[in-house]
Scaffold this active site. Structure first.
Site, PDB file in Angstrom:
ATOM      1  N   HIS A 109       5.085  10.449  12.300  1.00  0.00           N
ATOM      2  CA  HIS A 109       4.262   9.236  12.422  1.00  0.00           C
ATOM      3  C   HIS A 109       4.066   8.575  11.057  1.00  0.00           C
ATOM      4  O   HIS A 109       3.404   9.142  10.176  1.00  0.00           O
ATOM      5  CB  HIS A 109       2.906   9.603  13.060  1.00  0.00           C
ATOM      6  CG  HIS A 109       2.063   8.410  13.363  1.00  0.00           C
ATOM      7  ND1 HIS A 109       0.699   8.424  13.306  1.00  0.00           N
ATOM      8  CD2 HIS A 109       2.413   7.139  13.719  1.00  0.00           C
ATOM      9  CE1 HIS A 109       0.240   7.219  13.616  1.00  0.00           C
ATOM     10  NE2 HIS A 109       1.252   6.427  13.864  1.00  0.00           N
TER      11      HIS A 109
ATOM     12  N   ASN B 227      -5.375   8.666  13.604  1.00  0.00           N
ATOM     13  CA  ASN B 227      -5.975   7.844  14.665  1.00  0.00           C
ATOM     14  C   ASN B 227      -7.175   8.512  15.311  1.00  0.00           C
ATOM     15  O   ASN B 227      -8.061   7.831  15.830  1.00  0.00           O
ATOM     16  CB  ASN B 227      -4.923   7.459  15.706  1.00  0.00           C
ATOM     17  CG  ASN B 227      -4.096   6.276  15.219  1.00  0.00           C
ATOM     18  OD1 ASN B 227      -4.522   5.544  14.324  1.00  0.00           O
ATOM     19  ND2 ASN B 227      -2.920   6.090  15.777  1.00  0.00           N
TER      20      ASN B 227
HETATM   21  N1  CAA Z   1       7.219  -4.269   1.282  1.00  0.00           N
HETATM   22  C1  CAA Z   1       7.111  -4.543  -0.014  1.00  0.00           C
HETATM   23  N2  CAA Z   1       6.007  -5.072  -0.587  1.00  0.00           N
HETATM   24  C2  CAA Z   1       4.974  -5.338   0.234  1.00  0.00           C
HETATM   25  C3  CAA Z   1       5.007  -5.087   1.625  1.00  0.00           C
HETATM   26  C4  CAA Z   1       6.201  -4.525   2.137  1.00  0.00           C
HETATM   27  N3  CAA Z   1       6.349  -4.229   3.445  1.00  0.00           N
HETATM   28  N4  CAA Z   1       3.829  -5.446   2.176  1.00  0.00           N
HETATM   29  C5  CAA Z   1       3.070  -5.921   1.164  1.00  0.00           C
HETATM   30  N5  CAA Z   1       3.755  -5.864   0.010  1.00  0.00           N
HETATM   31  C6  CAA Z   1       3.315  -6.268  -1.334  1.00  0.00           C
HETATM   32  C7  CAA Z   1       2.635  -7.596  -1.298  1.00  0.00           C
HETATM   33  O1  CAA Z   1       3.601  -8.629  -1.279  1.00  0.00           O
HETATM   34  C8  CAA Z   1       1.834  -7.576  -2.579  1.00  0.00           C
HETATM   35  O2  CAA Z   1       2.651  -7.924  -3.682  1.00  0.00           O
HETATM   36  P1  CAA Z   1       2.007  -8.667  -4.966  1.00  0.00           P
HETATM   37  O3  CAA Z   1       1.136  -7.654  -5.621  1.00  0.00           O
HETATM   38  O4  CAA Z   1       3.199  -9.028  -5.787  1.00  0.00           O
HETATM   39  O5  CAA Z   1       1.265  -9.847  -4.433  1.00  0.00           O
HETATM   40  C9  CAA Z   1       1.469  -6.092  -2.730  1.00  0.00           C
HETATM   41  O6  CAA Z   1       2.329  -5.374  -1.810  1.00  0.00           O
HETATM   42  C10 CAA Z   1       0.047  -5.826  -2.413  1.00  0.00           C
HETATM   43  O7  CAA Z   1      -0.269  -6.401  -1.190  1.00  0.00           O
HETATM   44  P2  CAA Z   1      -1.516  -7.325  -0.965  1.00  0.00           P
HETATM   45  O8  CAA Z   1      -1.871  -8.091  -2.191  1.00  0.00           O
HETATM   46  O9  CAA Z   1      -1.283  -8.085   0.306  1.00  0.00           O
HETATM   47  O10 CAA Z   1      -2.723  -6.415  -0.654  1.00  0.00           O
HETATM   48  P3  CAA Z   1      -3.221  -4.997  -1.035  1.00  0.00           P
HETATM   49  O11 CAA Z   1      -3.365  -4.808  -2.508  1.00  0.00           O
HETATM   50  O12 CAA Z   1      -4.402  -4.871  -0.156  1.00  0.00           O
HETATM   51  O13 CAA Z   1      -2.144  -3.929  -0.569  1.00  0.00           O
HETATM   52  C11 CAA Z   1      -1.804  -2.610   1.422  1.00  0.00           C
HETATM   53  C12 CAA Z   1      -1.579  -3.944   0.706  1.00  0.00           C
HETATM   54  C13 CAA Z   1      -1.071  -1.482   0.706  1.00  0.00           C
HETATM   55  C14 CAA Z   1      -1.200  -2.812   2.797  1.00  0.00           C
HETATM   56  C15 CAA Z   1      -3.329  -2.279   1.456  1.00  0.00           C
HETATM   57  O14 CAA Z   1      -4.044  -3.381   1.926  1.00  0.00           O
HETATM   58  C16 CAA Z   1      -3.647  -1.115   2.343  1.00  0.00           C
HETATM   59  O15 CAA Z   1      -3.498   0.021   1.972  1.00  0.00           O
HETATM   60  N6  CAA Z   1      -4.091  -1.421   3.580  1.00  0.00           N
HETATM   61  C17 CAA Z   1      -4.397  -0.444   4.579  1.00  0.00           C
HETATM   62  C18 CAA Z   1      -3.249  -0.368   5.525  1.00  0.00           C
HETATM   63  C19 CAA Z   1      -3.466   0.649   6.563  1.00  0.00           C
HETATM   64  O16 CAA Z   1      -4.548   1.161   6.782  1.00  0.00           O
HETATM   65  N7  CAA Z   1      -2.373   0.966   7.262  1.00  0.00           N
HETATM   66  C20 CAA Z   1      -2.423   1.908   8.331  1.00  0.00           C
HETATM   67  C21 CAA Z   1      -2.583   1.165   9.606  1.00  0.00           C
HETATM   68  S1  CAA Z   1      -2.719   2.261  10.947  1.00  0.00           S
HETATM   69  C22 CAA Z   1      -1.123   2.598  11.331  1.00  0.00           C
HETATM   70  O17 CAA Z   1      -0.191   2.087  10.792  1.00  0.00           O
HETATM   71  C23 CAA Z   1      -0.859   3.620  12.333  1.00  0.00           C
HETATM   72  C24 CAA Z   1      -1.255   3.467  13.707  1.00  0.00           C
HETATM   73  O18 CAA Z   1      -0.948   4.354  14.441  1.00  0.00           O
HETATM   74  C25 CAA Z   1      -2.015   2.345  14.271  1.00  0.00           C
END
Ligand code: CAA
Length: 292
Positions: free
Chosen positions: A139, A189
């Site tokens: 996962h 989850n």
């Molecule tokens: N590939 C490459 N770079 C990426 C990207 C990707 N897929 N997605 C985002 N980035 C980049 C952005 O472009 C951004 O670049 P810059 O610094 O140059 O602007 C950088 O990563 C940071 O992104 P953001 O500025 O948008 O925001 P952030 O600092 O908040 O980081 C994050 C983004 C790592 C996603 C952070 O918000 C985070 O950790 N969020 C929590 C996500 C989470 O909880 N995920 C789990 C969800 S639950 C799940 O997936 C499972 C389920 O079963 C439901």
């Protein structure tokens, strides 16, 4: 056993992310989709993500070198010689079982089957194949290229050597694996879903506005993504589906969907992907909370 060739089923958000990290880690990857247009969309996302990572200097090779190890296909036979197949198709039990049943006859006998499901029972999926000891859960988390965790899920039938191979494989992908067993929701989850549902209940009960609840958890607890922002990011339809599976398994109120979540899903407000959820994304750079 050694893993050299990786198959990924589905080129959506999760499948394309998994293919990308496997390619980045040096594996040859074939991604299966039902139609070329889904491969085109998924590969466009991979290219964008690789370009971003290269710009930040976190890729060891050029994006082209990674891309060169990734292949898309609409023919199941092209996955026949994969050592591991990771499924990331839509969360629909019957669809997944049908797919596993067909692929079981095509893919070599000693290959490992892994599902990226976030809530469906790995044991139930495993019954669609004749390789229960070679079936596990892997996962990943969204966005896959950035999130370090992989939950490695074993069933009562999983062979020890298969489990350890999958655990090591997750490490080779540059991820941090955690060990867990096939209890619906696994670790993340099990803890995350009741928290997100409680945020919705708090809003329903008038504890605070969407923005205030969101800001409170970010600024008061340092969570990287605020609860309603995360709900819209994961997808409200996906979250709603997960609540059903988890409530059905545990019969506990904390996993039950709040009425507002159901209303949003019925209205087709699925979050970021549909342009509307708890927030309105008409201007993606400045989402506005909806009055619900
Ligand atoms: N590939 C490459 N770079 C990426 C990207 C990707 N897929 N997605 C985002 N980035 C980049 C952005 O472009 C951004 O670049 P810059 O610094 O140059 O602007 C950088 O990563 C940071 O992104 P953001 O500025 O948008 O925001 P952030 O600092 O908040 O980081 C994050 C983004 C790592 C996603 C952070 O918000 C985070 O950790 N969020 C929590 C996500 C989470 O909880 N995920 C789990 C969800 S639950 C799940 O997936 C499972 C389920 O079963 C439901």
């Amino acid at each position: 056993m050694e893993i050299k060739k990786v198959g990924v089923l589905g080129c959506g958000l999760m499948g394309s992310g998994i293919a990308q990290v496997a390619g980045t880690a040096g594996f040859d990857v074939t991604v299966l989709e039902v139609e070329q247009k889904y491969l085109d969309k998924g590969f466009a996302g991979i290219e964008k993500s690789l370009a971003k990572l290269a710009e930040k200097g976190t890729l060891k090779e050029s994006p082209e070198a990674v891309r060169g190890r990734l292949k898309g296909s609409t023919k199941q036979e092209e996955l026949a010689d994969c050592d591991i197949v990771i499924e990331a198709v839509i969360e629909n039990l019957q669809e997944k079982k049908k797919m596993y049943g067909t692929l079981d006859a095509i893919i070599k006998k000693d290959a490992i089957f892994a599902s990226n499901t976030s809530s469906i029972s790995i044991t139930e999926l495993m019954t669609a194949t004749r390789r229960p000891e070679r079936f596990i859960g892997l996962h990943f988390f969204n966005p896959v290229p950035l999130m370090k965790l992989v939950e490695v899920v074993r069933t009562i039938a999983t062979a020890d050597n298969v489990y350890e191979t999958a655990y090591e494989f997750s490490r080779k992908l540059g991820k941090v694996p955690v060990r867990t067993s096939d209890k619906t929701g696994f670790i993340v989850n099990r803890l995350l879903v009741p928290y997100l549902l409680d945020a919705i209940r708090a809003y329903e009960e008038g504890v605070g506005s969407i923005e205030d609840i969101d800001n409170a958890m970010k600024l008061g607890c340092g969570y990287p993504m605020r609860p309603f922002t995360l709900l819209d990011f994961v997808g409200l339809d996906t979250t709603y589906y997960i609540t059903h599976v988890m409530y059905d398994e545990f019969k506990e109120q904390r996993f039950a969907s709040p009425p507002l979540l159901k209303r949003l899903v019925m209205a087709g407000w699925y979050g970021r992907k549909s342009g509307k959820g708890f927030y309105d994304y008409s201007d993606p750079n400045s989402p506005k909370a909806n009055r619900l």
